[in-house]
Structure formats: C-alpha cells, structure tokens
Design a protein around this motif. Structure first.
Motif, PDB file in Angstrom:
ATOM      1  N   GLU A  34      56.271  64.594  79.003  1.00  0.00           N
ATOM      2  CA  GLU A  34      56.788  63.708  77.956  1.00  0.00           C
ATOM      3  C   GLU A  34      57.210  62.357  78.526  1.00  0.00           C
ATOM      4  O   GLU A  34      56.970  61.315  77.908  1.00  0.00           O
ATOM      5  CB  GLU A  34      57.973  64.381  77.249  1.00  0.00           C
TER       6      GLU A  34
ATOM      7  N   THR B 230      55.343  58.912  77.402  1.00  0.00           N
ATOM      8  CA  THR B 230      56.124  57.851  76.755  1.00  0.00           C
ATOM      9  C   THR B 230      56.012  56.533  77.528  1.00  0.00           C
ATOM     10  O   THR B 230      55.839  55.458  76.933  1.00  0.00           O
ATOM     11  CB  THR B 230      57.604  58.276  76.661  1.00  0.00           C
ATOM     12  N   LYS B 231      56.080  56.612  78.836  1.00  0.00           N
ATOM     13  CA  LYS B 231      56.006  55.406  79.663  1.00  0.00           C
ATOM     14  C   LYS B 231      54.661  54.701  79.501  1.00  0.00           C
ATOM     15  O   LYS B 231      54.599  53.473  79.331  1.00  0.00           O
ATOM     16  CB  LYS B 231      56.247  55.768  81.129  1.00  0.00           C
TER      17      LYS B 231
ATOM     18  N   ARG C  58      54.234  53.169  75.815  1.00  0.00           N
ATOM     19  CA  ARG C  58      55.040  51.958  75.617  1.00  0.00           C
ATOM     20  C   ARG C  58      54.424  50.766  76.342  1.00  0.00           C
ATOM     21  O   ARG C  58      54.369  49.651  75.804  1.00  0.00           O
ATOM     22  CB  ARG C  58      56.457  52.208  76.132  1.00  0.00           C
TER      23      ARG C  58
ATOM     24  N   ARG D 109      61.553  49.580  69.236  1.00  0.00           N
ATOM     25  CA  ARG D 109      61.058  50.250  70.432  1.00  0.00           C
ATOM     26  C   ARG D 109      60.331  51.535  70.038  1.00  0.00           C
ATOM     27  O   ARG D 109      60.796  52.301  69.209  1.00  0.00           O
ATOM     28  CB  ARG D 109      62.229  50.580  71.362  1.00  0.00           C
TER      29      ARG D 109
ATOM     30  N   GLU E 296      59.422  55.159  70.156  1.00  0.00           N
ATOM     31  CA  GLU E 296      60.158  56.330  70.605  1.00  0.00           C
ATOM     32  C   GLU E 296      59.221  57.498  70.844  1.00  0.00           C
ATOM     33  O   GLU E 296      58.073  57.490  70.390  1.00  0.00           O
ATOM     34  CB  GLU E 296      61.227  56.714  69.574  1.00  0.00           C
ATOM     35  N   LYS E 297      59.742  58.494  71.540  1.00  0.00           N
ATOM     36  CA  LYS E 297      58.924  59.653  71.898  1.00  0.00           C
ATOM     37  C   LYS E 297      58.348  60.334  70.658  1.00  0.00           C
ATOM     38  O   LYS E 297      57.172  60.735  70.648  1.00  0.00           O
ATOM     39  CB  LYS E 297      59.759  60.643  72.701  1.00  0.00           C
ATOM     40  N   ASP E 298      59.140  60.451  69.602  1.00  0.00           N
ATOM     41  CA  ASP E 298      58.668  61.130  68.396  1.00  0.00           C
ATOM     42  C   ASP E 298      57.492  60.400  67.747  1.00  0.00           C
ATOM     43  O   ASP E 298      56.632  61.035  67.137  1.00  0.00           O
ATOM     44  CB  ASP E 298      59.810  61.260  67.383  1.00  0.00           C
ATOM     45  N   ASP E 299      57.451  59.075  67.867  1.00  0.00           N
ATOM     46  CA  ASP E 299      56.319  58.317  67.328  1.00  0.00           C
ATOM     47  C   ASP E 299      55.035  58.694  68.059  1.00  0.00           C
ATOM     48  O   ASP E 299      53.968  58.825  67.451  1.00  0.00           O
ATOM     49  CB  ASP E 299      56.564  56.809  67.473  1.00  0.00           C
ATOM     50  N   ILE E 300      55.160  58.865  69.363  1.00  0.00           N
ATOM     51  CA  ILE E 300      53.992  59.179  70.200  1.00  0.00           C
ATOM     52  C   ILE E 300      53.536  60.616  69.985  1.00  0.00           C
ATOM     53  O   ILE E 300      52.341  60.907  69.959  1.00  0.00           O
ATOM     54  CB  ILE E 300      54.338  58.937  71.683  1.00  0.00           C
ATOM     55  N   MET E 301      54.486  61.527  69.801  1.00  0.00           N
ATOM     56  CA  MET E 301      54.160  62.945  69.719  1.00  0.00           C
ATOM     57  C   MET E 301      53.601  63.345  68.360  1.00  0.00           C
ATOM     58  O   MET E 301      53.065  64.451  68.218  1.00  0.00           O
ATOM     59  CB  MET E 301      55.412  63.780  70.009  1.00  0.00           C
TER      60      MET E 301
ATOM     61  N   ILE F 204      50.346  55.417  66.386  1.00  0.00           N
ATOM     62  CA  ILE F 204      51.708  55.440  66.924  1.00  0.00           C
ATOM     63  C   ILE F 204      52.541  54.313  66.312  1.00  0.00           C
ATOM     64  O   ILE F 204      53.704  54.509  65.938  1.00  0.00           O
ATOM     65  CB  ILE F 204      51.669  55.340  68.459  1.00  0.00           C
TER      66      ILE F 204
END
Length: 699
Positions: free
Chosen positions: A331, A335-336, A339, A359, A361-366, A429
């Motif tokens: 994760e 995320t890195k 972004r 920014r 966020e992780k939930d956007d990516i997942m 995303i």
C-alpha cells in the motif's frame, strides 16, 4: 484460598501434547468448524511445503464417509530413521513432539508455510485417531496414534476403523514396515479422525471451504495439482481438481468481479535483509547469529470499473487475512507511485484550481483494485500460530521498493496499449478523489444547516413530514404525470416522492464523473443523503425504504433496471440491507357487477395469467363482469384512490424486495445486459429470440 496456603504444590506442569488438549484454542483458534478446518490446513500446508521445495506436484484430499479426512502427497516423505537426541523415529518425533520438524533453519526448506513445528503434532493431539503412512527407501512405513499416544489398532480386514480396539505401546514404540514400493517412490499419507471430546458436535469439514482453499493454493503454486474428493455421500461423491500455471496473475483474473479497465499487471522483484536469530548448535545450545535473508516478491494487480477493493496477501502460500508488513509495504509503494505520477500529469488530468490543492489518498487509489500480494521468505515471523499477520519488519521496505520500481515502469511506458490503460487508471483515481471531496463538502454543508436555513434538496422532491428513518419511504416515480396522482395518493406524513424524467444514465457504461454530473443520478444521491461509492454511509440514509415505482410495461422495466444498476454499483449497502424495493402496480382492473345482495367490486390483476384465472373463476361462480377490462399502461392512468389502494397503501400494496444474495451472478448479468461489451449481449439476444412472444411488445 488464603495467600499463605498457595504454594508450589498448587502449580500444574503440562507435559508434551497434554498442553494442546488442555488449551486447544491457543494453537488452532477455536474448537468449532473453523478450528476443525485449521487442523486440516496444517496437514495440507505440510504437503504444499514439499511441493514448494520442488518435491512432488500432486496432493489429494479425501473426506471419508466415517468422518475422517486423508491427505496424500508425493513429497520426500517424513524421515523414518532414528532421531539421535530422542531415540525415536522421525515420524514419531514429528507427530508427538511440539516444536520439532525440518523448518528451523536446518536447510530442509528455503521457504515454507510451517515454521513453528507444532502443526502435525497439534493435529495428532486433537485427533481421536491418526494414521500415517510413509513411502521411503523402497518400503511403506506405518504408525498409528490415539489422542497423540502411539500404539496399535486392532483393525478389521476392511481397513482402519475408529471403533477398533487400541493398545498403546508399553516398552517402546515401533514404526512398522507394512509393504514394499518402488525404490524411487516417496510420499506421505495422513488420515485422522477429529476428537469430538475437543471439537463441538456441530463442527464439520466444509467441502466448499476446502475447494476454495485448494483453488487458492493451486493459484499460488504454479504447476501443483490439488484434487479434493468428498466421499461422505457414497451415492453422489464429489470431486474437483485444480492446476494453474499462471500464478498470482491467474488468481487476480479469477477473483476480479468488476469489468477490468487494465490488463493484469505483474510486479516481480527481490530483496535481501539481515536479521539476528537464535541458531541451535549441535551441543544443544542456542547462539544468536546474524543471517542474510532473501525475500521474493510477486504482486499481480488490475483495476476495474467498480469501487470495491479486493487485496489478498500471502506469505509462502499461507494467507494473511489481517495483513502485515508485506501488505503495508504494498500500500505504501502503491500510494507513493500514484501520487508522484498524478502530480507529474496534473495539467493533463485537469488538477488545477481547487482540485490541485487536494491530496490523493490511499482510498482513492484502492477503489476498484484487485490484487494478490505474495512474498517468499525463510522463517517468517508471524503473530501467533494461526499466522494471520506477518511481523517481519524489513519485508515492508522490500515490497514497497519492488512496487515502486515495477509500477512506475508500467505507468510511464510508451507502449500504446499500456499508456492508454495507465491514463484510464489515473483518470479513475482523480474521479474518485473528486467524488470523495464532493461527498465531504455535502456532509459539511448538511452539518452547518440549522432550522433557519432552507434545505438544499431538489425542488422537485415532495418530502415527507416525518424524521423517523425507520418508517419513512422514498418513492422514485417515473415521470411528472404519475407524480401528480402519487401526491394525492401518498400519505405525506411518512411517504416522500422524487420524480425522474424517463431513462436515467446507464452507469454500468458511464464513468464516475459522468454519473455525478447526470442530473437524475445526482438528485437521487442528494436526496438519499448517504453519498455514493466508497463514501456511501448507510447510517446517513434519510429513508428506511427506497421504492422504485415505474409503469408496468417494457419502458418501466428498463427504467427500473437502470435504477437498480445505479443502486447496485454505487449504493450497494442499501441493496445488501434489503432496503430497496420495487412497487408492483396492477396491469388490469376488472369491474365485477353487483346484484341486490352484493355490491359492485373491483378486482386488480398483475399478469395475463392471473387475469385469465380471475375471469375463469368469475364465470364458474356465475358472476357477471364488465367485458371492457381496463388495462393500465402507466401509473398516470390511475386515479389517486386506485394508486393508493394497489401500490402505495402499506395495508394493501405488494412490494418486491430487491436482494443481492447471489452478488457475483447478479454482477455478471448486469454487465451482460448493461455493459460496454456488445458481442455477448447480441449473442444473448439471438439465443433467446425464439422464446420471445411478439404480442408482448408494447409498440
């Protein structure tokens, strides 16, 4: 007991397998079906560890009619020679001694699922009977146990039986040779009967769970064949076999439920780290030494058009449902990378102005991500014997580095197909980020509202007076014509009305952004007040029932399907909670003529078949009816009293609850009928063309 009476004689020391039987939960978690299956996983995983090491490519699991289970493999076989420290055979050491085995850094296994040395011995301790056969050195060796104690069973000629008489060894145990095999043939067979003194009476081996575990293992060990056979019903035995050569990539393709927007990408790499571990010397002493460890990382992932996330992690084929350092590393790396790439492409993605300050966020990516994360390391550190969480710290950095390197190469690729897919993922995303921000702002606005402020709800909403979510109902009505009648027919204290204009957007094809920009979809989401997609909060829903009230014709069915697609994809918890309904308006109204003794009455029917049955019954009873039978083509053709009586009044209406018990099957049907792929839909229509009744077409 007084403190002065408490002395060392009150302390108990549990020897050997006695501790396992006294506290089974410490080793297998529970004593219900889950614990029973955990014992079976321990035995299967030992066989899989052999396959991981390149020894054998076939494993069989058999559920026998006598409630026993058998696992067969073609690995190297448990050692049958004498272990020098105990003077016992290798088979007896493995089966009766806790923390004994070949997985303590002796070089027998480079990477294995078992590492505590208690799996086989725990299963033996919790079994009323256990038999083990080992093919090795040209012979078949056999040993039997009763609740962990070795001995002999006086079995009948038909084979091993739990009802046979058991005689424990008195002077010394014996590993018997019971047959001959070809010199090069090796393997282990274990058959055991779970001890019902330990496990609940209701605990059972579940064939479906066993199938799922076998399939999962076949995905994770390419080239390994696992066969599961259920013989508990001799009249209808079941058997399934699994073998996959694609590894985690095939696994992702199997579990991905939504329509893929990218290919399944594989991210492979390796790293090394050093750790200080206690090493057992030949003289029996433990000495701390720094050892170098290799970590192999294999990740497969793809994005779909949905918003649900499915990420499964494994260590040496052992599932870690509660994650651990490898999951955290995946994760963090994901995320890195995302972004960084989105920041680089901010202008093309139109991340300017207010959006630019947000920014990712992780939930956007997942959202919509399906992934399998697997690592292979020697002697992993788990939290507890059930191995649900990986605790080896350096693995986090290694997995993150592999993900960063490999995923960056894919997202920045110049290949046309890969570049197009990468752009689709980045846009998805960013759309998820915008949806999250919009939902947050809407929630903030609703919190700031007070009694003096006007509502921001759509003007076309005819709201109810009640604030009680449990009793309130929202009718989504097709068309303004039906709205007028429905307003007169409803009970305004708890029934709200929201009209929609014709057919809403097909959200199975459209993007999240298009869905949010569609006026009808936006109105429904706004009125419900619970958000959409990943931000949907069931507790915030303003109504207890959502009722779709459309005309009883083909167009009405189409509109209802489009609405259900919206709820299924973006407000799924409402469907799962059983709070979405379809109203069932009548198709016909039959006027039954009165007589001096009986008043005129009206009978409503909801299908052609029901109409024919009603007319037939009326003729049999000699009652006369108006031949001019009213056929409703739309809700607007009813007057308020008729609509209330048939469709809206809780005391008389019929509602059809929309459920998603078979969610995966429903998803496939939605995708077939509403998705982007035209060819499967055309084939479906052609195949069903012969069954179409042309008279039912409303033309």
């Amino acid at each position: 007991m007084a403190a002065s009476d408490y002395s060392a004689r009150h302390l108990s020391v549990l020897e050997g397998l006695e501790a396992v039987r006294k506290r089974p939960g410490m080793y297998i978690g529970t004593t219900d079906s889950r614990g029973l299956m955990h014992c079976l996983w321990e035995v299967i995983d030992n066989s899989v560890d052999e396959a991981l090491g390149g020894h054998g490519d076939t494993i069989e699991i058999i559920l026998h009619p006598d409630d026993s289970v058998e696992v067969r493999d073609h690995g190297r076989g448990i050692p049958v020679d004498i272990e020098p420290k105990t003077g016992l055979s290798g088979v007896e050491v493995v089966m009766t001694k806790l923390h004994a085995g070949g997985k303590f850094g002796g070089g027998s296994y480079a990477a294995s699922g078992g590492l505590h040395g208690v799996g086989a011995s725990v299963v033996n301790a919790l079994s009323e009977r256990l038999d083990v056969w080992v093919d090795r050195g040209g012979a078949t060796h056999h040993m039997a146990f009763r609740r962990g104690e070795p001995g002999n069973w006086a079995d009948p000629a038909s084979g091993p039986s739990i009802d046979a008489t058991f005689s424990p060894f008195v002077t010394g145990s014996e590993l018997a040779k019971v047959g001959k095999v070809a010199r090069g043939r090796t393997g282990t067979r274990i058959r055991y009967w779970a001890d019902r003194q330990i496990f609940n009476k209701s605990a059972r081996f579940t064939f479906e769970d066993l199938i799922a575990r076998a399939r999962q293992t076949a995905f994770l060990v390419p080239g390994l064949t696992l066969t599961v056979r259920d013989e508990r019903n001799p009249l209808e035995p079941s058997e399934e076999s699994f073998r996959y050569d694609g590894g985690p990539k095939d696994f992702v393709d199997f579990i991905g439920r939504d329509t893929a927007v990218t290919d399944t990408w594989e991210l492979k790499g390796a790293g090394s780290f050093s750790e200080t571990v206690p090493v057992l010397k030949n003289d029996g002493t433990l000495v701390s030494e720094e050892v170098e460890r290799d970590c192999q990382v294999d990740v497969a992932l793809r994005w779909g058009n949905g918003y649900e996330t499915e990420v499964r992690s494994f260590v040496n084929i052992i599932a870690t449902p509660k994650g651990g350092t490898h999951h955290a590393g995946f994760e963090a790396g994901l995320t890195k990378v995302m972004r960084k790439v989105i920041e680089t492409n901010a202008r093309r993605l139109k991340l300017t102005g207010k959006d630019g300050a947000e920014r990712i966020e992780k939930d956007d990516i997942m959202a919509g991500l399906t992934a399998i994360v697997t690592v292979r390391i020697p002697e992993p550190q788990f939290e507890g014997q059930t191995k649900e969480v990986l605790g080896t710290g350096p693995v986090r950095g290694i997995v993150a580095k592999v993900v960063e390197k490999e995923l960056t190469a894919i997202l920045t690729s110049t290949k046309r197909d890969t570049k197009a897919q990468a752009n689709t993922v980045l846009e998805k995303i960013v759309a998820e980020m915008r949806a999250r921000v919009a939902a947050r702002k809407q929630k903030e606005i609703s919190r700031r509202k007070n009694a003096l402020e006007t509502s921001s709800l759509p003007a076309k909403l005819a709201d109810c007076r009640s604030n009680d979510v449990e009793t309130s109902e929202l009718f989504i009505v097709e068309g303004d014509s039906a709205l007028g009648t429905a307003k007169l027919a409803r009970r305004s204290d708890f029934q709200a009305l929201l009209p929609i204009r014709g057919k809403i957007l097909n959200v199975q094809k459209a993007s999240v952004t298009d869905m949010l920009h569609n006026a009808e979809c936006a109105s429904i989401i706004q009125v419900l007040g619970a958000g959409s997609g990943r931000t949907f909060d069931l507790d915030q829903a303003r109504y207890g029932k959502i009722i779709l009230m459309t005309d009883a014709d083909v167009d009405g069915a189409h509109i209802r399907t489009l609405l259900l697609t919206l709820f299924f994809r973006y407000m799924r918890p409402l469907v799962d909670a059983g709070r979405v309904y379809a109203a069932v308006p009548p198709l016909h109204r039959v006027e039954v003529k009165g007589s001096p003794r009986r008043e005129k009455e009206y009978v409503y029917t909801y299908s052609e078949q029901e109409l024919n049955e009603v007319l037939r019954d009326l003729k049999r009873s000699g009652r006369k009816y108006n031949e001019d039978i009213q056929r409703y083509k739309g809700l607007g053709e009813m007057d308020a009293d008729q609509l209330a009586e048939t469709t809206m009044d809780p005391e008389h209406r019929t509602l059809r609850r929309i459920t998603a018990e078979h969610a995966e099957a429903a998803e496939r049907v939605f995708e077939l009928l509403m998705g982007n792929e035209v060819a499967p839909r055309r084939d479906f229509i052609v195949a069903g063309a012969e069954k179409l009744d042309a008279s039912r077409i409303d033309a």
